[in-house]
Scaffold this active site. Structure first.
Site, short mmCIF file in Angstrom:
data_model
loop_
_atom_site.label_atom_id
_atom_site.label_comp_id
_atom_site.label_asym_id
_atom_site.label_seq_id
_atom_site.Cartn_x
_atom_site.Cartn_y
_atom_site.Cartn_z
N ALA A 1 0.77 -1.25 0.00
CA ALA A 1 0.00 0.00 0.00
C ALA A 1 0.80 1.29 0.00
CB ALA A 1 -0.95 0.00 1.20
N ALA A 2 2.03 1.30 0.51
CA ALA A 2 2.78 2.56 0.60
C ALA A 2 3.09 3.12 -0.79
CB ALA A 2 4.08 2.34 1.38
N LYS B 1 -3.27 4.78 -3.66
CA LYS B 1 -4.43 3.94 -4.00
C LYS B 1 -5.25 3.62 -2.76
CE LYS B 1 -1.94 2.22 -8.00
NZ LYS B 1 -0.73 3.03 -7.68
N ARG C 1 8.67 2.49 4.81
CA ARG C 1 7.59 2.97 3.96
C ARG C 1 6.25 2.92 4.69
NH1 ARG C 1 7.83 3.12 -1.48
NH2 ARG C 1 5.95 1.86 -1.78
N ASP D 1 -0.75 -3.73 -5.82
CA ASP D 1 0.01 -2.76 -6.62
C ASP D 1 1.48 -3.09 -6.38
OD1 ASP D 1 0.24 -0.43 -8.31
OD2 ASP D 1 0.97 0.62 -6.54
N CYS E 1 3.49 -0.18 -12.35
CA CYS E 1 3.83 1.03 -13.10
C CYS E 1 4.95 0.70 -14.09
CB CYS E 1 4.22 2.18 -12.17
SG CYS E 1 5.57 1.81 -11.04
#
Length: 457
Positions: free
Chosen positions: A112-113, A117, A140, A180, A233
């Site tokens: 999550a860091a 999102k 993080r 993610d 990404c």
């Protein structure tokens, strides 16, 4: 505007040329441009953005900025009025919104860091939903906790543990999971020069192996009928579509999900098994972003959600404190953990109890304060909460005063004795305590602005 020359590594250029074909040249040109600047406003905190903006079409609260301003010197940034975020990553908004329909949902943001999102998900939560935002890296994790605390949505928990440990403690516990994953960062070449400097085929292989392990744990954490959203990404197929093909090739209860494409210019990628979506910087106004979704079949023989031991009974005085400090107390339960009082969704209390039993460092974001004797020392989260009920007087500050507070400086202001919630344009920033004619600044040291302009010091 062409600012720098960014040379794409030869191996990556060959992969991308094969994927993009005649679009490779426009893509290569786009890599030389400046990164796109965007932000997403907090719908629960009304605040006039002090810069010129243009709307992001695929998110109702997303905006483009023409230049990158000094966010640090805007108190609204520290109040959680907006989150600075690449507009391309907001493309998952409609997928997440659709996934949260129906009854109360348990949502996991597994990697999550720093929290972009997670804050997007938090703004979609209903009062009975719960979000667990996890980050395995301790350094993080603290950034994640700070960002979610400032965002102020109450039904959020944070945790720092490895995916496999979470899988062991609560298999099949989550209705929606976002992965993610850490990746080779090809989509960030414009924004983060170090991503281009560090890229190698070895890094891609290393990331792909790590992603496989994370996805395997995520699948076991997903409840029957649940939705797994995977994003990176980066551009290469090893970290993107190959990961989806691998899961679909070895698991019989997974099906790919077709996503209605609300983002103009997004590229749909199809293999024999999987469906994915890629934001290319020459087609979508943003950096590089990939996502795909898989649904878990409901026709499993049993659910393995673990039962929890009941939490200790809450003293009536604590329940009164809950009603005193927050507006939505009817749907909340008081929770005391490590001498701190929290407000959590009553319907999710057993689930939160289970997490606390396995992971005592689980932190609900909605902390009211430290329980000392029969009194509460207010927590920074209470001042920033969207559920704050106005239990203390407000001390509204002008810009320079607000920045001085955020820099943890003294405030030469006369005020009535006791705790005061510091506000800027009506938004909570934190706490001061008026004692003996002076204000004691309780802004957290690790949140403070470290450098103010000389004329403001």
């Amino acid at each position: 505007m062409l600012m720098v020359t960014r040379e794409i590594p030869a191996e990556l250029a060959a992969w991308l040329a094969e994927s993009l074909k005649e679009e490779y040249e426009p893509f290569q040109q786009s890599i030389q441009e400046d990164p796109v600047i965007g932000l997403r406003t907090n719908p629960a905190k009304s605040y006039p953005i002090p810069w010129a903006t243009r709307p992001v079409p695929w998110h109702p609260n997303g905006y483009f900025l023409d230049v990158r301003p000094g966010f640090t010197l805007d108190p609204g940034f520290h109040a959680g009025a907006y989150y600075v975020q690449d507009p391309a990553t907001m493309a998952i908004y409609s997928t997440l919104k659709d996934a949260l329909q129906g009854g109360p949902k348990r949502i996991l943001d597994l990697c999550a860091a720093p929290g972009g999102k997670s804050t997007l998900i938090a703004s979609l939560l209903r009062s009975d939903d719960i979000l667990l935002a996890n980050e395995v890296a301790p350094q993080r994790y603290h950034i994640l906790l700070e960002n979610l605390t400032k965002w102020g949505i109450p039904n959020v928990l944070t945790l720092s543990t490895a995916p496999e440990q979470l899988q062991s403690a609560c298999p099949a516990a989550f209705d929606v999971i976002l992965v993610d994953a850490a990746c080779s960062g090809e989509g960030m070449f414009r924004k983060e020069p170090v991503a281009l400097e560090q890229w190698s085929t070895g890094l891609v292989r290393q990331c792909a192996l790590r992603q496989e392990k994370i996805l395997d744990s995520a699948w076991e954490l997903l409840a029957p009928g649940g939705l797994l959203i995977y994003s990176t990404c980066t551009f290469n197929h090893f970290e993107n579509m190959d990961q989806m093909d691998r899961i679909l090739g070895r698991i019989t209860n997974a099906t790919p999900v077709h996503i209605q494409e609300h983002v103009s210019g997004i590229s749909r990628i199809d293999t024999d098994a999987a469906i994915g979506y890629q934001c290319w910087p020459h087609r979508v106004s943003g950096e590089g972003f990939f996502f795909a979704a898989l649904k878990k079949s409901e026709n499993l023989h049993h659910s393995s959600r673990k039962k929890s031991r009941p939490l200790p009974k809450i003293h009536s005085s604590m329940a009164k404190e809950l009603a005193h400090h927050i507006t939505n107390y009817q749907s909340q339960s008081a929770l005391v953990h490590n001498h701190f009082l929290y407000a959590v969704p009553a319907i999710q209390l057993d689930f939160i109890s289970m997490l606390l039993q396995h992971f005592p460092k689980t932190e609900p974001v909605a902390c009211l304060g430290q329980w000392i004797g029969n009194q509460i020392k207010p927590h920074p989260a209470l001042a920033l909460s969207t559920s704050y009920g106005g239990s203390y007087p407000d001390l509204e500050l002008e810009l320079e005063q607000a920045l001085a507070f955020l820099a943890q400086q003294a405030l030469p202001i006369q005020a009535s004795s006791g705790w005061l919630r510091v506000t800027y344009q009506g938004l909570g920033l934190g706490w001061v305590k008026s004692v003996g004619g002076r204000l004691n600044n309780y802004h957290p040291k690790h949140w403070r602005i470290r450098h103010l302009p000389r004329d403001m010091e």
